[in-house]
Design a protein around this motif. Structure first.
Motif, mmCIF file in Angstrom:
data_model
loop_
_atom_site.group_PDB
_atom_site.id
_atom_site.type_symbol
_atom_site.label_atom_id
_atom_site.label_comp_id
_atom_site.label_asym_id
_atom_site.label_seq_id
_atom_site.Cartn_x
_atom_site.Cartn_y
_atom_site.Cartn_z
ATOM 1 N N VAL B 59 0.587 -5.856 -6.516
ATOM 2 C CA VAL B 59 0.103 -4.486 -6.403
ATOM 3 C C VAL B 59 -0.888 -4.437 -5.262
ATOM 4 C CG1 VAL B 59 -1.035 -2.568 -7.548
ATOM 5 C CG2 VAL B 59 0.294 -4.207 -8.871
ATOM 6 N N ALA B 60 -0.599 -3.587 -4.289
ATOM 7 C CA ALA B 60 -1.528 -3.409 -3.176
ATOM 8 C C ALA B 60 -1.678 -1.914 -2.954
ATOM 9 C CB ALA B 60 -0.982 -4.079 -1.918
ATOM 10 N N ASN B 63 -7.841 1.486 -0.287
ATOM 11 C CA ASN B 63 -9.021 2.068 -0.908
ATOM 12 C C ASN B 63 -8.882 3.576 -0.805
ATOM 13 O OD1 ASN B 63 -9.891 -0.524 -1.132
ATOM 14 N ND2 ASN B 63 -11.654 -0.297 0.233
ATOM 15 N N LEU B 64 -9.343 4.272 -1.817
ATOM 16 C CA LEU B 64 -9.271 5.727 -1.807
ATOM 17 C C LEU B 64 -10.674 6.301 -1.891
ATOM 18 C CD1 LEU B 64 -6.410 6.507 -4.340
ATOM 19 C CD2 LEU B 64 -6.371 6.826 -1.878
ATOM 20 N N ARG B 208 3.457 -3.958 2.988
ATOM 21 C CA ARG B 208 2.082 -3.676 2.563
ATOM 22 C C ARG B 208 1.067 -3.973 3.663
ATOM 23 N NH1 ARG B 208 3.823 -8.084 -0.419
ATOM 24 N NH2 ARG B 208 4.620 -6.794 -2.097
ATOM 25 N N LYS B 211 -0.510 -0.730 5.221
ATOM 26 C CA LYS B 211 -1.253 0.307 4.492
ATOM 27 C C LYS B 211 -2.605 0.575 5.155
ATOM 28 C CE LYS B 211 -2.950 -2.793 0.879
ATOM 29 N NZ LYS B 211 -4.375 -2.856 1.217
ATOM 30 N N LEU B 214 -8.317 2.982 4.271
ATOM 31 C CA LEU B 214 -9.042 3.956 3.460
ATOM 32 C C LEU B 214 -8.254 5.248 3.450
ATOM 33 C CD1 LEU B 214 -11.774 4.547 1.991
ATOM 34 C CD2 LEU B 214 -12.629 5.338 4.172
#
Lengths: 474, 474
Positions: B59-60, B63-64, B208, B211, B214
């Motif tokens: 799971v990657a 950051n949100l 991944r 991604k 942020l």
């Protein structure tokens, strides 16, 4: 949908005329990027004057990999990441220089951290690999942080007000964490906890910059004794309960003047909620199964996932009273009651972390229930093995949720053989004052406690005293 | 709990004598770290011989950060990250050199990607900032990837078998993504999609490593027209439905010989499930509210969270039939029906991505229902606004779930004004063959489709034909 040049400029440049014009209130601060030395960082941590409430939350979690035996992939991961010299264990034919540090103590202290840090500073590592429980992973995080900040003192990054709580502006080295217990969730968080023996309580560092790059959940808890499964599982239970019931992030103060100052422990938020609730449901279901039969492999796997999920939950929302009070409970034990928990192989007194957290559990949630009846009602339904819409739950008035939750949590803990209150581990009513004094400096977590009021004034102290008293026996 | 030196050695060195002795079956491959040039990478992508099933999942997620107006913090973020020269928009007084690229086209193509890549390669950027919908964020991901791999061809990283699907061994530059639509979830994923115009379908890169660092959800969808809200929201709906019903990760083949080869799209797994289900519930509840009133700010915020959550879900589990079939549906439209969706401001034919995905929705889930009745029953309950334990749901036999789901999804789409099938956008029964031919190369997603069988043999083609036919009208 492509944003126009003007839209981009308008959106981004909102931040130019002051630090935060949308909520324009703060003096400009030096950007963290210009703060590469520890002395510069120290100047950065100027006190914030305004006390506006927060308006945003962040979610950061390590990458996770979950599967039976995936530890075998770690050697390839380090190679894929171009590891030059790792602190860990890799045989000679991997062509990767490595060093093993195996002097981590259970429930680390300032001294044990300093030893690990000194040792790491003497080497020129490119990568860290931590295989163990929370103590090991936390120690590796500290060794990583202070290898990058070579001239920093331990207290520079320890949470304020115990330490200076400086922000972390540099990138740390990649740390792969392989947990061997299902408890701390340290593989997903930026949190590292140690015992400040000189002050008889625990605190630590909580900063998303410290989170591992990859948390690998595996079959590695097979070797875990039942007592460790239970204590670690209780940590998961209260990580989820506390993060789910922490004050909402919108109630936290102060709003940070720079996003780098936004704490990892932010208060409850919609993302952390999902993880915390899942972990709570899973722990209530599977922890009793492991306690009965540690060979229950389904229960072991579910608890590992729950541990990581609760880590993502509390790693972004925070914990509060049970954890805050646990730090003096376990710290003072070394001089005071000298309780030694059955099933732990050590000659030293130990109230395992999960047990020290659980001791105040019933009284804490009796106290916090009025702060968010809906959330506490949901938790009660989970402990009672039913849903919120069940008549046995809907019929309970908001004002009665606290006592019901007290009963349900106490019954759950009793089923796991947890000592029934502080007296059962040797504390006396006369110790309450000391335990409260040891809790008061835990601002990082007390700030997130719902209903506790002003912790510096008399209100907070009164509440803590009451909760501690209600935790003496049940 | 500290692991002993021997335990560490035993755990880690399991990987030494062969690539994966626990499941010992593979010839050793060159570690990715030694593959820094594109030619070396090309040699890495040797075909895997054994076809064991997967045993792990990863799971990657980015950051949100979520809050009203947090875009104003982006300038500080870039400074905190020591940005030297950013590709984006920052005014002069930020002291940060920057360039704006505003030539992203909606629904990007090979040409538009090449333009952006060429432009990015001419500069010496340290950071990327993307403000826009999926097209913008995806284009920024591509520009980032091919700026780091300066001598790579577009097809080197495009998903196999359309491109070579090479692994990404280098670290890309930090990319901050600020979404202005609630749809793709591109701010949390390693996925970037483009239209291969020469072949009249879409595909992309899913890795991944791409991604963003942020993802910032904000108030930026305020300016979004209703038609875009709906189409983007349909993307969220089917991201969650498809990732939740994808084959389980343990059914995917082949098991990768090195973790760097484990795809981002892994099949359904316990972590993605949580995100996908939450996003599905939220979308079913709030998308109709936005469609009615785009000033409903609560619905807008919930859809943004749902978009990011569905992104985390499908970013780690994958999508399958609706997405796989949508690529030729939107691609062939440019030569064929030339349908232009109302509410989109463009002179070119366009079936917006979300619409192209939704057109096959009812027929797809009618087809997949028997593959996992429990999951489809849960989805049906959500569409019907009830719970699985409701008698109206429990009384439905497993074999009847497909037709019920067809009805419920069709009713939901109809309520949003989605064209009622392929004929409504101008396709004819005689186009089915071409649409199926355009779907067959979408192996990355078809491999995750439950019940579709061998896609290379006649089974898969028959199934796709049937689903396409059942999507002509309803």
């Amino acid at each position: 949908m492509a944003a126009s040049r003007n839209t981009i400029l308008r959106l981004i440049n909102a931040s130019q005329s002051s630090v935060c014009p949308c909520h324009g209130c703060r003096p400009a601060v030096t950007p963290a990027s210009q703060l590469q030395s520890i002395n510069q960082l120290r100047s950065f941590a100027t006190p914030v004057q305004a006390v506006e409430k927060e308006y945003a939350f962040e979610v950061a979690a390590s990458n996770l990999r979950f599967g039976d035996g995936v530890t075998a992939e770690v050697g390839m991961d380090l190679k894929n990441m171009n590891a030059r010299k790792a602190i860990a264990a890799l045989e000679a034919q991997s062509n990767l220089p490595f060093e093993v540090y195996d002097k981590v103590v259970a429930e680390p202290t300032e001294d044990s951290w300093r030893n690990a840090i000194d040792w790491a500073r003497q080497h020129d590592f490119s990568h860290f690999l931590a295989v163990g429980g929370g103590s090991v992973i936390d120690t590796a995080k500290a060794a990583n942080l202070f290898s990058v900040y070579k001239d920093a003192d331990l207290m520079d990054f320890i949470n304020a007000p115990v330490g200076k709580g400086l922000p972390i502006a540099k990138s740390l080295l990649p740390l792969i964490a392989v947990p061997t217990t299902a408890g701390t969730g340290s593989e997903t968080t930026g949190t590292a906890i140690l015992d400040i023996t000189s002050r008889s309580f625990k605190t630590g560092i909580a900063n998303r910059a410290m989170k591992p790059v990859l948390g690998i959940d595996t079959l590695n808890t097979e070797s875990c004794p039942t007592a460790v499964h239970i204590s670690a599982g209780l940590d998961v239970l209260f990580h989820s309960m506390e993060s789910y019931t922490a004050i909402p992030y919108t109630e936290r103060t102060p709003r940070p003047s720079n996003p780098i100052l936004r704490p990892a422990y932010q208060g409850s938020n919609p993302v952390a909620d999902i993880f915390s609730l899942w972990a709570l449901q899973t722990t209530v279901k599977y922890l009793p199964r492991i306690a009965k039969n540690r060979d229950d492999s389904e229960a072991r796997k579910q608890m590992l996932l729950a541990s990581s999920f609760a880590g993502i939950g509390f790693g972004n929302a925070g914990v509060h009273l049970c954890h805050g009070m646990s730090y003096p409970i376990s710290g003072l034990n070394k001089k005071g009651p000298k309780y030694k928990h059955a099933g732990y192989i050590t000659d030293l007194p130990i109230i395992p972390h999960g047990i020290s957290v659980a001791l105040t559990g019933p009284a804490v949630f009796q106290f916090t229930a009025p702060s968010s009846p809906d959330r506490h009602r949901r938790a009660l339904a989970i402990f009672n093995g039913t849903t919120e819409s069940d008549p046995s739950i809907t019929k309970i008035a908001d004002s009665e949720l606290g006592p019901h939750l007290y009963e349900s949590i106490a019954r759950f803990l009793d089923g796991l053989g947890v000592p029934r209150g502080l007296k059962a581990v040797g504390y006396k009513a006369s110790d309450v004052e000391k335990l409260v004094q040891g809790t008061l400096p835990q601002r990082r977590v007390l700030d997130l406690a719902p209903g506790i009021g002003d912790i510096i004034g008399s209100d907070g102290k009164e509440h803590l005293t009451k909760i501690m008293e209600n935790s003496l026996e049940y």
